[in-house]
Design a protein around this motif. Structure first.
Motif, mmCIF file in Angstrom:
data_model
loop_
_atom_site.group_PDB
_atom_site.id
_atom_site.type_symbol
_atom_site.label_atom_id
_atom_site.label_comp_id
_atom_site.label_asym_id
_atom_site.label_seq_id
_atom_site.Cartn_x
_atom_site.Cartn_y
_atom_site.Cartn_z
ATOM 1 N N GLN B 291 0.861 -1.189 0.000
ATOM 2 C CA GLN B 291 0.000 0.000 0.000
ATOM 3 C C GLN B 291 0.898 1.240 0.000
ATOM 4 N N THR B 292 0.562 2.209 -0.826
ATOM 5 C CA THR B 292 1.463 3.353 -1.059
ATOM 6 C C THR B 292 1.944 4.014 0.234
ATOM 7 N N GLY B 293 0.992 4.356 1.115
ATOM 8 C CA GLY B 293 1.358 5.046 2.357
ATOM 9 C C GLY B 293 2.282 4.219 3.219
ATOM 10 N N ILE B 294 2.020 2.942 3.328
ATOM 11 C CA ILE B 294 2.829 2.040 4.156
ATOM 12 C C ILE B 294 4.218 1.875 3.535
ATOM 13 N N ARG B 295 4.238 1.697 2.208
ATOM 14 C CA ARG B 295 5.510 1.470 1.517
ATOM 15 C C ARG B 295 6.433 2.667 1.697
ATOM 16 N N THR B 296 5.883 3.884 1.556
ATOM 17 C CA THR B 296 6.725 5.072 1.649
ATOM 18 C C THR B 296 7.003 5.492 3.097
ATOM 19 N N SER B 297 6.281 4.899 4.049
ATOM 20 C CA SER B 297 6.470 5.300 5.454
ATOM 21 C C SER B 297 7.767 4.756 6.033
ATOM 22 N N GLY B 298 8.269 3.680 5.465
ATOM 23 C CA GLY B 298 9.469 3.055 6.011
ATOM 24 C C GLY B 298 9.191 2.151 7.209
ATOM 25 N N LEU B 299 7.918 2.032 7.600
ATOM 26 C CA LEU B 299 7.571 1.134 8.717
ATOM 27 C C LEU B 299 7.964 -0.299 8.340
ATOM 28 N N ARG B 300 8.494 -1.026 9.316
ATOM 29 C CA ARG B 300 8.963 -2.396 9.043
ATOM 30 C C ARG B 300 7.934 -3.412 9.506
ATOM 31 N N LEU B 301 7.234 -4.047 8.562
ATOM 32 C CA LEU B 301 6.156 -4.990 8.887
ATOM 33 C C LEU B 301 6.691 -6.299 9.449
ATOM 34 N N SER B 302 6.042 -6.790 10.506
ATOM 35 C CA SER B 302 6.386 -8.111 11.021
ATOM 36 C C SER B 302 5.157 -8.714 11.689
ATOM 37 N N ARG B 303 5.229 -10.003 11.946
ATOM 38 C CA ARG B 303 4.176 -10.649 12.718
ATOM 39 C C ARG B 303 4.667 -10.865 14.142
ATOM 40 N N LEU B 304 3.770 -11.191 15.037
ATOM 41 C CA LEU B 304 4.161 -11.535 16.405
ATOM 42 C C LEU B 304 5.039 -12.774 16.397
ATOM 43 N N ARG B 305 6.121 -12.751 17.192
ATOM 44 C CA ARG B 305 6.953 -13.951 17.286
ATOM 45 C C ARG B 305 6.758 -14.674 18.609
ATOM 46 N N ILE B 306 6.244 -13.952 19.599
ATOM 47 C CA ILE B 306 5.927 -14.576 20.891
ATOM 48 C C ILE B 306 4.465 -14.244 21.209
ATOM 49 N N PRO B 307 3.801 -15.048 22.050
ATOM 50 C CA PRO B 307 2.387 -14.792 22.330
ATOM 51 C C PRO B 307 2.200 -13.461 23.080
ATOM 52 N N PRO B 308 1.059 -12.797 22.898
ATOM 53 C CA PRO B 308 0.801 -11.524 23.572
ATOM 54 C C PRO B 308 1.037 -11.569 25.077
ATOM 55 N N VAL B 309 0.702 -12.681 25.733
ATOM 56 C CA VAL B 309 0.874 -12.729 27.188
ATOM 57 C C VAL B 309 2.361 -12.619 27.567
ATOM 58 N N ALA B 310 3.240 -13.104 26.680
ATOM 59 C CA ALA B 310 4.684 -12.966 26.930
ATOM 60 C C ALA B 310 5.101 -11.503 26.756
ATOM 61 N N GLY B 311 4.433 -10.797 25.856
ATOM 62 C CA GLY B 311 4.679 -9.363 25.704
ATOM 63 C C GLY B 311 4.294 -8.619 26.957
ATOM 64 N N CYS B 312 3.235 -9.075 27.567
ATOM 65 C CA CYS B 312 2.733 -8.487 28.798
ATOM 66 C C CYS B 312 3.742 -8.718 29.933
ATOM 67 N N TYR B 313 4.347 -9.893 29.936
ATOM 68 C CA TYR B 313 5.397 -10.229 30.931
ATOM 69 C C TYR B 313 6.614 -9.313 30.768
ATOM 70 N N ILE B 314 6.971 -9.048 29.523
ATOM 71 C CA ILE B 314 8.073 -8.111 29.252
ATOM 72 C C ILE B 314 7.780 -6.744 29.884
ATOM 73 N N LEU B 315 6.519 -6.284 29.731
ATOM 74 C CA LEU B 315 6.140 -4.990 30.294
ATOM 75 C C LEU B 315 6.207 -5.013 31.820
ATOM 76 N N ALA B 316 5.850 -6.155 32.400
ATOM 77 C CA ALA B 316 5.947 -6.285 33.863
ATOM 78 C C ALA B 316 7.408 -6.143 34.311
ATOM 79 N N LEU B 317 8.311 -6.762 33.562
ATOM 80 C CA LEU B 317 9.746 -6.664 33.888
ATOM 81 C C LEU B 317 10.236 -5.221 33.754
ATOM 82 N N LYS B 318 9.881 -4.608 32.616
ATOM 83 C CA LYS B 318 10.322 -3.229 32.376
ATOM 84 C C LYS B 318 9.808 -2.288 33.466
ATOM 85 N N GLN B 319 8.550 -2.519 33.827
ATOM 86 C CA GLN B 319 7.907 -1.720 34.864
ATOM 87 C C GLN B 319 8.719 -1.746 36.159
#
Lengths: 341, 341
Positions: B291-319
């Motif tokens: 999509q034109t806007g996305i392509r020119t934005s430079g945003l780097r597309l990816s999918r999740l590599r770990i489950p969302p709950v593990a992302g939540c655990y990361i935030l708990a650690l950072k916190q």
């Protein structure tokens, strides 16, 4: 009074217009005199239990018979236009119930409630009705072939394009997009917040999803969109123009299909009867009249001149083989204004 | 093991990912070892009574503590990402309940569940998540300012543009339009009728409005639209292209707003994490990338590599001030596959 008039004078016909919010019922004789009327709550089988709908109908029918001092033996037809009764099984349910109630001695006819609005606009003759209220639908009728044709009206999850709900939903989406920083600025934000006495678009979510009848609440916003469009708000104008295109498509589809069914007939000059709250605004009705497809179709736009339940009564008379003469029309037309003809 | 590692080793962090259909809960130490996990039903306060949600949370938290032989005194943080908890009042409710439960001794943090998906895609660093499941939303985060920015996610009546529900609704509308004789021919009619084992579009109405969870049922149709679009059906292609435009707009709005918040920061190269069922198809993900806007934005597309709950655990650690080192990432990444690091 001719012999035929005397005969028709003693006959009784009952008409029921069962909408989503109320049910209207009248009784009249065979000459166009409406003798009594009453109304009750919704009789939409999609939104009320069948037992309640049956009770509502029984009560209304008994009440008009009592008010007009009519006897069951005089009854020559009952015509019902019922919202939500789209499937043959649904209609069968109504017919069985009423046939049992009247021991099979009274002819019962049932149609979608769009048909009653149509016949109120055309005195039961050929034409198309286009409804835009909370939902939207177009219905057409050719008496020569006794054919009804329908487009739209598939409800808020699959259709109802150009309806009040559809317009209201687009308005709210535009407000949330502006709030997000997507989409254009629009007056709609101010208008909707003030209409619902809210301070902030964030409050819209809780307000909308908490409404007991969310579809009606959203459909009511259509009048604000009309206001904003008239004052030149370009988002509101776009929403109204999209609604016009969708509604025109509904009417023109029905017109095209009527022409296909009976290629010989002149379907170009049919009346296009407009019904429902969204059309109560002249500006919007004129906008539809100017839409290219509608303008070139030759369809003649008009609003209802008698209430839908009176249209239903006309169909009851026609069903019994009674001609809708100018005198009959005059009498029915006079009923609403209370004048005696 | 360093002194810091030994210290963090005995600490405990609980993470909860509360979605609309299930709730995932994990407990981990301060070094990235996830020690136990369990899951229960929905904890969305918009779709379940508060008492049930409280019970669900208590049960899950007790269960992971038990499974990991942890003691309350070890707990150093609880991080919750909860669907439906958008308003400050909603979040306050969760915080009060858990503070009472732990006598105010454990720091409690709560966010929208989009945040957990985001952090699972970025290890808690700056980035944007774009979710298209039954609903849709974009969420962005800049750690430098600790700012979260959101676009969309206003639910099926006011938003959720480009979601599975939105795609499914447009597909059904196209089917009903074809049935009416409006709108174009489309393969979608065949595909949807056969998917639901129906014979005729008229049956769709009763089927759809009779679904116990109509939004999920309609969202499931998105995969049929992808199939039809891939095989060249032009109606299906149009629907998917509209979805791409809406989803791109969500992500780009968030990107623009992040840049506005912190003009100095490089927001052009942020990761754009894609989550939700609609993105499970590679073809669709690639379409978004083009999509034109996305392509020119430079945003780097990816999918999740770990489950969302593990992302939540990361935030708990950072916190708790714990740095997410490469070793911590490796340990968390290994959890899903069950390998020991």
């Amino acid at each position: 009074m001719s012999g035929l008039e005397r005969d028709n004078n003693s006959k009784r016909f009952i008409a029921v217009d069962g909408g989503g919010t109320k049910t209207a019922c009248v009784i009249g004789d065979g000459c166009g005199h409406i003798l009594a009327a009453c109304s009750g709550e919704s009789s939409n089988i999609k939104s009320r239990p069948w037992d309640e709908v049956k009770l509502e109908l029984s009560t209304l029918i008994e009440r008009v018979m009592e008010l007009s001092h009519s006897d069951s033996s005089q009854l020559d037809g009952i015509f019902l236009g019922m919202a939500g009764a789209d499937r043959p099984e649904d209609r069968e349910q109504f017919v069985s119930f009423l046939e049992e109630r009247f021991a099979g001695k009274v002819p019962i006819t049932i149609h979608n409630d769009a048909v009653t609005a149509l016949s109120a606009g055309t005195w039961g003759e050929a034409g198309i009705v286009l409804i835009s209220g909370t939902g939207s639908i177009a219905y057409g009728y050719l008496p020569e072939t006794d054919t009804y044709v329908r487009a739209g009206g598939w409800g808020y999850l699959l259709g109802d394009e150009g309806s009040g709900f559809d317009i209201g939903k687009k308005a709210l989406t535009a407000v949330m997009k502006q709030h997000d920083g997507r989409g254009a600025q629009t007056e709609l934000t101010e208008l909707i917040l003030s209409h619902w006495s809210l301070r902030d678009p964030n409050q819209i979510i809780t307000y909308v999803y908490g409404q007991p009848n969310v579809r009606t609440a959203m459909a009511e916003l259509a009048k604000l969109v009309v206001t904003a469009a008239k004052s030149g708000d370009s988002m509101a104008l776009t929403i109204m123009e999209e609604a016009i295109e969708e509604l025109a498509e509904l009417a023109l589809t029905v017109n095209r299909r009527l022409a296909d069914i009976q290629p010989g007939t002149e379907t170009k000059q049919l009346p296009l009867v407009l019904s429902g709250g969204v059309f109560s605004d002249d500006w919007f009705m004129n906008l539809l009249g100017q839409q290219t497809g509608i303008r070139t179709s030759g369809l003649r736009l008009s609003r209802l001149r008698i209430p839908p339940v009176a249209g239903c009564y006309i169909l009851a008379l026609k069903q019994a083989g009674i001609t809708i003469t100018e005198l009959v029309k005059k009498r029915i037309g006079a009923w609403e204004t209370g004048r005696k003809v």
